[in-house]
Design a protein around this motif. Sequence first.
Motif, PDB file in Angstrom:
ATOM      1  N   CYS A  58      92.666-112.244  50.742  1.00 19.49           N
ATOM      2  CA  CYS A  58      92.712-113.655  51.129  1.00 19.49           C
ATOM      3  C   CYS A  58      92.841-114.548  49.901  1.00 19.49           C
ATOM      4  O   CYS A  58      93.622-115.505  49.883  1.00 19.49           O
ATOM      5  CB  CYS A  58      91.457-114.028  51.918  1.00 19.49           C
ATOM      6  N   ARG A  79     103.008-111.927  55.379  1.00 19.02           N
ATOM      7  CA  ARG A  79     102.504-113.096  54.650  1.00 19.02           C
ATOM      8  C   ARG A  79     102.504-112.778  53.163  1.00 19.02           C
ATOM      9  O   ARG A  79     101.734-111.953  52.683  1.00 19.02           O
ATOM     10  CB  ARG A  79     101.093-113.456  55.114  1.00 19.02           C
ATOM     11  N   GLU A 123     107.222-120.037  55.559  1.00 15.41           N
ATOM     12  CA  GLU A 123     105.842-119.551  55.649  1.00 15.41           C
ATOM     13  C   GLU A 123     105.525-119.171  57.090  1.00 15.41           C
ATOM     14  O   GLU A 123     104.869-118.164  57.356  1.00 15.41           O
ATOM     15  CB  GLU A 123     104.879-120.625  55.158  1.00 15.41           C
ATOM     16  N   GLU A 125      96.290-112.742  59.128  1.00 14.00           N
ATOM     17  CA  GLU A 125      97.465-112.510  58.280  1.00 14.00           C
ATOM     18  C   GLU A 125      97.258-111.279  57.411  1.00 14.00           C
ATOM     19  O   GLU A 125      98.203-110.528  57.130  1.00 14.00           O
ATOM     20  CB  GLU A 125      97.730-113.737  57.401  1.00 14.00           C
ATOM     21  N   LEU A 169      94.864-117.552  51.272  1.00 17.55           N
ATOM     22  CA  LEU A 169      94.525-117.733  52.672  1.00 17.55           C
ATOM     23  C   LEU A 169      93.075-118.192  52.816  1.00 17.55           C
ATOM     24  O   LEU A 169      92.230-117.884  51.980  1.00 17.55           O
ATOM     25  CB  LEU A 169      94.711-116.419  53.431  1.00 17.55           C
ATOM     26  N   THR A 170      92.789-118.879  53.894  1.00 22.86           N
ATOM     27  CA  THR A 170      91.418-119.263  54.204  1.00 22.86           C
ATOM     28  C   THR A 170      90.786-118.168  55.067  1.00 22.86           C
ATOM     29  O   THR A 170      91.475-117.269  55.567  1.00 22.86           O
ATOM     30  CB  THR A 170      91.383-120.591  54.976  1.00 22.86           C
ATOM     31  N   SER A 171      89.491-118.280  55.279  1.00 25.37           N
ATOM     32  CA  SER A 171      88.796-117.295  56.111  1.00 25.37           C
ATOM     33  C   SER A 171      89.303-117.309  57.553  1.00 25.37           C
ATOM     34  O   SER A 171      89.192-116.312  58.273  1.00 25.37           O
ATOM     35  CB  SER A 171      87.286-117.562  56.088  1.00 25.37           C
ATOM     36  N   ASN A 172      89.874-118.426  57.973  1.00 29.33           N
ATOM     37  CA  ASN A 172      90.411-118.527  59.329  1.00 29.33           C
ATOM     38  C   ASN A 172      91.784-117.862  59.469  1.00 29.33           C
ATOM     39  O   ASN A 172      92.325-117.803  60.574  1.00 29.33           O
ATOM     40  CB  ASN A 172      90.533-119.999  59.752  1.00 29.33           C
ATOM     41  N   GLN A 173      92.331-117.386  58.355  1.00 34.51           N
ATOM     42  CA  GLN A 173      93.658-116.761  58.377  1.00 34.51           C
ATOM     43  C   GLN A 173      93.586-115.262  58.128  1.00 34.51           C
ATOM     44  O   GLN A 173      94.559-114.652  57.703  1.00 34.51           O
ATOM     45  CB  GLN A 173      94.563-117.423  57.322  1.00 34.51           C
ATOM     46  N   SER A 174      92.438-114.673  58.432  1.00 33.01           N
ATOM     47  CA  SER A 174      92.263-113.236  58.188  1.00 33.01           C
ATOM     48  C   SER A 174      93.241-112.385  58.997  1.00 33.01           C
ATOM     49  O   SER A 174      93.538-111.248  58.627  1.00 33.01           O
ATOM     50  CB  SER A 174      90.826-112.824  58.486  1.00 33.01           C
ATOM     51  N   ARG A 179      97.769-108.299  59.610  1.00 34.39           N
ATOM     52  CA  ARG A 179      99.211-108.123  59.821  1.00 34.39           C
ATOM     53  C   ARG A 179      99.837-107.389  58.639  1.00 34.39           C
ATOM     54  O   ARG A 179     100.644-106.463  58.819  1.00 34.39           O
ATOM     55  CB  ARG A 179      99.868-109.489  60.009  1.00 34.39           C
TER      56      ARG A 179
END
Length: 262
Positions: A53, A129, A9, A65, A58-63, A68
């Motif tokens: 997401c 991702r 991951e 990704e 994914l969480t909002s903090n992983q936007s 990307r």
Amino acid sequence: MRFLLPPSEGKTAPRRGAPLELTGLSFPELTEPRRLVLDALTTLCTSDPGGACAVLGLTSNQSAEVVRNQNLRSAPTAPAWQIYSGVLYGQLDAASLSAAQRARLAGRVWIASALFGFVGFTDHIPAYRLSGETALPGIGSLSRFWRDSLTPLLLGGDESELIVDLRSGSYVKLGPLPAAMAQRAVATRVLQQMPSGPPKLITHFNKATKGRILRAVAQHSGRLRTIEDLAQLIATLGANVTLIPPARAGQPQQLDIVVEVA
């Protein structure tokens, strides 16, 4: 001896490098399904970032990704062994191996990928991702999508070659070992010896041990052709190794690797 690895991951995005060239990857017969998954992923992340997401878990903090994934066609690439950076690859530490040792792995390792199906150890890919358990719009379940391409691919090559499956469950589902090759395949299971009671499966040590095994394979210049050869090499790492016959016809043998962790 061929080793089937999971991806990780965690990935390290290169700062520079040529953009992705699908036709330059190993297994050219996968070019078209790779294009379909790549198109579906980039379209989802570009047209509906919020929905992406949710689909990708994914969480909002992983936007970042999602961003990307929007740029996969133009993003810099690097060899797969440099891109994957999880526990297994950290313990393998391919960067510290010699060029000859990395070449030894390049000839033996296939890495499972939800985006690319299988990639070679030195194939140039971008950081991305996408997990094997994802269902993409227009594609559906990736395990169902890839199965028809990857399982036949596993049947190719030297029929006397031993296949060592180090993949995790969701990546086994992308390309299950066909029953026709079960007699020359071995699945692995890593367990931790507990202070009391039977050994237990623990994810972190499972990944770390597999990385150390691959490193030992890279550094081993002697004969390595049979399950017994592999078991002896693993035993030098301080593990107890037991070969378990298949439960039924059409299933691979299982290598139980028990490690003691201080």
